[in-house]
Design a protein around this motif. Structure first.
Motif, PDB file in Angstrom:
ATOM      1  N   ALA A 104      48.778  44.968  52.234  1.00 15.38           N
ATOM      2  CA  ALA A 104      47.496  45.383  52.522  1.00 15.38           C
ATOM      3  C   ALA A 104      47.641  46.272  53.692  1.00 15.38           C
ATOM      4  CB  ALA A 104      46.502  44.301  52.846  1.00 15.38           C
ATOM      5  N   GLY A 105      46.869  47.481  53.597  1.00 15.87           N
ATOM      6  CA  GLY A 105      47.050  48.415  54.421  1.00 15.87           C
ATOM      7  C   GLY A 105      48.046  49.594  54.323  1.00 15.87           C
ATOM      8  N   VAL A 154      54.160  50.410  36.014  1.00  9.40           N
ATOM      9  CA  VAL A 154      54.649  50.024  37.589  1.00  9.40           C
ATOM     10  C   VAL A 154      53.221  49.291  38.178  1.00  9.40           C
ATOM     11  CG1 VAL A 154      55.206  50.709  39.963  1.00  9.40           C
ATOM     12  CG2 VAL A 154      56.427  51.647  38.007  1.00  9.40           C
ATOM     13  N   TYR A 155      53.186  48.282  38.631  1.00 11.21           N
ATOM     14  CA  TYR A 155      52.204  47.804  39.629  1.00 11.21           C
ATOM     15  C   TYR A 155      52.665  47.256  41.163  1.00 11.21           C
ATOM     16  CZ  TYR A 155      50.286  47.139  34.933  1.00 11.21           C
ATOM     17  OH  TYR A 155      49.786  47.452  33.547  1.00 11.21           O
ATOM     18  N   LEU A 156      51.728  47.689  41.865  1.00 11.64           N
ATOM     19  CA  LEU A 156      51.951  47.728  43.157  1.00 11.64           C
ATOM     20  C   LEU A 156      50.951  46.486  43.746  1.00 11.64           C
ATOM     21  CD1 LEU A 156      52.025  51.382  43.690  1.00 11.64           C
ATOM     22  CD2 LEU A 156      53.946  50.126  43.569  1.00 11.64           C
ATOM     23  N   PHE A 157      51.633  45.373  44.371  1.00 10.85           N
ATOM     24  CA  PHE A 157      50.856  44.307  44.904  1.00 10.85           C
ATOM     25  C   PHE A 157      50.897  44.542  46.370  1.00 10.85           C
ATOM     26  CE2 PHE A 157      50.829  40.359  41.684  1.00 10.85           C
ATOM     27  CZ  PHE A 157      50.736  41.315  40.619  1.00 10.85           C
ATOM     28  N   ARG A 158      49.512  44.348  46.709  1.00  9.99           N
ATOM     29  CA  ARG A 158      49.312  44.671  48.228  1.00  9.99           C
ATOM     30  C   ARG A 158      48.562  43.329  48.903  1.00  9.99           C
ATOM     31  NH1 ARG A 158      46.598  50.522  49.137  1.00  9.99           N
ATOM     32  NH2 ARG A 158      48.493  51.910  48.512  1.00  9.99           N
ATOM     33  N   PRO A 159      49.275  42.133  48.959  1.00 13.80           N
ATOM     34  CA  PRO A 159      48.671  41.020  49.490  1.00 13.80           C
ATOM     35  C   PRO A 159      48.434  40.977  50.939  1.00 13.80           C
ATOM     36  CG  PRO A 159      50.781  40.580  49.059  1.00 13.80           C
ATOM     37  CD  PRO A 159      50.709  42.070  48.493  1.00 13.80           C
ATOM     38  N   HIS A 190      39.562  35.338  47.448  1.00  8.63           N
ATOM     39  CA  HIS A 190      40.116  36.864  47.233  1.00  8.63           C
ATOM     40  C   HIS A 190      40.649  37.604  48.474  1.00  8.63           C
ATOM     41  CE1 HIS A 190      37.127  35.991  44.023  1.00  8.63           C
ATOM     42  NE2 HIS A 190      38.015  36.679  43.295  1.00  8.63           N
ATOM     43  N   THR A 191      40.527  36.615  49.508  1.00  9.69           N
ATOM     44  CA  THR A 191      41.263  37.393  50.511  1.00  9.69           C
ATOM     45  C   THR A 191      42.641  36.709  51.299  1.00  9.69           C
ATOM     46  OG1 THR A 191      38.990  37.856  51.495  1.00  9.69           O
ATOM     47  CG2 THR A 191      40.729  37.849  53.210  1.00  9.69           C
ATOM     48  N   LEU A 208      47.177  46.750  43.233  1.00  9.18           N
ATOM     49  CA  LEU A 208      46.447  45.588  43.026  1.00  9.18           C
ATOM     50  C   LEU A 208      46.241  45.008  44.460  1.00  9.18           C
ATOM     51  CD1 LEU A 208      47.920  45.480  40.324  1.00  9.18           C
ATOM     52  CD2 LEU A 208      47.099  43.413  40.102  1.00  9.18           C
ATOM     53  N   GLU A 209      44.812  45.070  45.153  1.00 13.59           N
ATOM     54  CA  GLU A 209      44.712  44.268  46.268  1.00 13.59           C
ATOM     55  C   GLU A 209      44.665  42.840  46.169  1.00 13.59           C
ATOM     56  OE1 GLU A 209      44.990  46.169  48.889  1.00 13.59           O
ATOM     57  OE2 GLU A 209      44.694  48.355  48.075  1.00 13.59           O
ATOM     58  N   SER A 210      44.428  42.160  47.251  1.00 16.46           N
ATOM     59  CA  SER A 210      44.157  40.779  47.203  1.00 16.46           C
ATOM     60  C   SER A 210      43.239  40.210  45.908  1.00 16.46           C
ATOM     61  CB  SER A 210      43.872  40.254  48.728  1.00 16.46           C
ATOM     62  OG  SER A 210      45.122  40.373  49.445  1.00 16.46           O
ATOM     63  N   ARG A 211      42.058  40.790  46.242  1.00 14.09           N
ATOM     64  CA  ARG A 211      41.117  40.511  45.022  1.00 14.09           C
ATOM     65  C   ARG A 211      41.483  40.567  43.885  1.00 14.09           C
ATOM     66  NH1 ARG A 211      35.662  39.520  44.621  1.00 14.09           N
ATOM     67  NH2 ARG A 211      35.267  39.895  46.757  1.00 14.09           N
ATOM     68  N   ASP A 212      42.213  41.831  43.358  1.00 15.29           N
ATOM     69  CA  ASP A 212      42.766  42.107  42.061  1.00 15.29           C
ATOM     70  C   ASP A 212      44.098  40.964  41.747  1.00 15.29           C
ATOM     71  OD1 ASP A 212      41.076  44.350  41.887  1.00 15.29           O
ATOM     72  OD2 ASP A 212      42.594  45.333  43.400  1.00 15.29           O
ATOM     73  N   ILE A 213      44.542  40.776  42.862  1.00 13.89           N
ATOM     74  CA  ILE A 213      45.696  39.756  42.477  1.00 13.89           C
ATOM     75  C   ILE A 213      45.254  38.292  42.150  1.00 13.89           C
ATOM     76  CG2 ILE A 213      47.655  38.506  43.536  1.00 13.89           C
ATOM     77  CD1 ILE A 213      48.183  41.111  45.230  1.00 13.89           C
ATOM     78  N   GLU A 214      44.119  37.948  42.938  1.00 15.46           N
ATOM     79  CA  GLU A 214      43.544  36.691  42.665  1.00 15.46           C
ATOM     80  C   GLU A 214      43.020  36.548  41.189  1.00 15.46           C
ATOM     81  OE1 GLU A 214      42.032  32.847  42.552  1.00 15.46           O
ATOM     82  OE2 GLU A 214      43.516  33.749  43.827  1.00 15.46           O
ATOM     83  N   GLU A 215      42.271  37.887  40.535  1.00 19.44           N
ATOM     84  CA  GLU A 215      41.756  37.630  39.226  1.00 19.44           C
ATOM     85  C   GLU A 215      42.739  37.768  38.241  1.00 19.44           C
ATOM     86  OE1 GLU A 215      39.111  41.180  39.926  1.00 19.44           O
ATOM     87  OE2 GLU A 215      37.569  40.218  41.063  1.00 19.44           O
ATOM     88  N   ALA A 216      43.923  38.467  38.710  1.00 20.46           N
ATOM     89  CA  ALA A 216      44.940  38.431  37.563  1.00 20.46           C
ATOM     90  C   ALA A 216      45.352  37.043  37.398  1.00 20.46           C
ATOM     91  CB  ALA A 216      46.048  39.287  37.968  1.00 20.46           C
ATOM     92  N   ALA A 217      45.706  36.244  38.608  1.00 18.81           N
ATOM     93  CA  ALA A 217      46.190  35.010  38.767  1.00 18.81           C
ATOM     94  C   ALA A 217      45.234  34.021  37.804  1.00 18.81           C
ATOM     95  CB  ALA A 217      46.409  34.405  40.048  1.00 18.81           C
ATOM     96  N   ARG A 218      44.014  34.127  37.982  1.00 20.51           N
ATOM     97  CA  ARG A 218      42.980  33.315  37.167  1.00 20.51           C
ATOM     98  C   ARG A 218      43.104  33.654  35.600  1.00 20.51           C
ATOM     99  NH1 ARG A 218      39.013  30.874  39.910  1.00 20.51           N
ATOM    100  NH2 ARG A 218      38.693  31.436  42.143  1.00 20.51           N
ATOM    101  N   ARG A 219      43.420  34.929  35.289  1.00 20.50           N
ATOM    102  CA  ARG A 219      43.544  35.080  34.033  1.00 20.50           C
ATOM    103  C   ARG A 219      44.716  34.419  33.287  1.00 20.50           C
ATOM    104  NH1 ARG A 219      42.131  40.449  35.483  1.00 20.50           N
ATOM    105  NH2 ARG A 219      44.418  41.188  35.298  1.00 20.50           N
ATOM    106  N   GLY A 220      45.685  34.369  34.120  1.00 18.94           N
ATOM    107  CA  GLY A 220      47.288  33.899  33.746  1.00 18.94           C
ATOM    108  C   GLY A 220      47.311  32.403  34.095  1.00 18.94           C
ATOM    109  N   GLU A 221      46.358  31.688  34.424  1.00 18.71           N
ATOM    110  CA  GLU A 221      46.472  30.239  34.689  1.00 18.71           C
ATOM    111  C   GLU A 221      46.655  29.636  33.135  1.00 18.71           C
ATOM    112  OE1 GLU A 221      42.835  29.036  36.442  1.00 18.71           O
ATOM    113  OE2 GLU A 221      43.535  29.045  38.359  1.00 18.71           O
ATOM    114  N   PRO A 222      47.706  28.399  33.177  1.00 15.36           N
ATOM    115  CA  PRO A 222      47.513  27.846  31.898  1.00 15.36           C
ATOM    116  C   PRO A 222      46.397  27.203  31.447  1.00 15.36           C
ATOM    117  CG  PRO A 222      49.426  27.200  33.641  1.00 15.36           C
ATOM    118  CD  PRO A 222      48.368  28.151  34.507  1.00 15.36           C
TER     119      PRO A 222
END
Length: 230
Positions: free
Chosen positions: A114-115, A145-150, A186-187, A211-225
């Motif tokens: 982030a930042g 290419v995906y750039l994760f910004r936690p 999401h933070t 993908l900022e923190s909110r986007d990462i969390e949303e992707a994780a939700r989609r990928g949950e078993p």
């Protein structure tokens, strides 16, 4: 899916490795690092490689992969810009350039922060270097290419930072982090959620490259078993 993980002994990398080994649709997980993780699992292969600027000698072991999760990184604290650039930019681009040539259909996921300064002209050294790295990665001929910004990350499931003062901080603040993450999902992310999100974008992509923190969390939700969502 066959995946590569760089930096699997670091805090984020440990979490990503765990999620990859748990995922039913991942058949092979190969780590690349200067040391082995010390784990044993039927899916796990480990490539110990000490020269992070040259992969010619091991290129045969880097082919046939669908995704790369690049979690290798260091804190900029106390580092000169030249030294930080060597680890953050030079190491990353050396690996990514080799992988793009060997696996053009690969999805490459890079953990930045982030930042990060995509303009490369800001006053904060680490943010400039990360921005330069992001911009260079986007030019490589991968499938995606995906750039994760936690931002703030909570280690879970026994994951630990190898940096002593950072681990001590997490140990002391763990109860507060758990509460804060429940209030602000999401933070504040966990190592588990980052791993789940990486797998999801490797499977299905994402609307944006960054993908900022909110986007990462949303992707994780989609990928949950599915059983975890019921």
């Amino acid at each position: 899916m066959k995946v590569l993980i760089f930096g699997a002994t670091g805090m984020v990398g440990q979490g990503v490795l765990r999620e990859c080994l748990l995922a039913d649709d991942v058949s092979v997980v190969q780590t690349v690092g200067r040391t082995a993780t010390g784990q044993a699992h039927p899916k796990l292969r480990e490539l110990v490689h000490r020269d992070f600027l040259d992969y010619a000698a091991v290129q045969d072991q880097l082919q046939g992969f669908d995704a790369c999760f690049f979690c290798l990184g260091v804190s900029s604290l106390g580092m000169t810009e030249a030294d930080y650039t060597r680890v953050t930019y030079d190491f990353t681009l050396a690996a990514a350039t080799a992988l793009a040539r060997l696996n053009p259909a690969m999805t490459f996921v890079y953990v930045t922060g982030a930042g990060t300064d995509g303009s490369e002209r800001g006053r904060i050294m680490w943010a400039r270097v990360k921005g330069r790295t992001e911009n260079a990665l986007k030019q490589l001929p991968f499938k995606a290419v995906y750039l994760f910004r936690p931002g703030v990350i909570q280690p879970l499931h026994g994951v630990q930072s190898r940096t002593g003062w950072i681990q001590r901080t997490y140990t002391v603040t763990s109860p507060l982090l758990s509460l804060a993450r429940s209030l602000f999902p999401h933070t504040i992310l966990s190592t588990q959620r980052i791993g789940q999100a990486m797998l999801e974008v490797a499977r299905s992509g994402a609307a944006n490259a960054v993908l900022e923190s909110r986007d990462i969390e949303e992707a994780a939700r989609r990928g949950e078993p599915q059983e975890a969502m019921q």
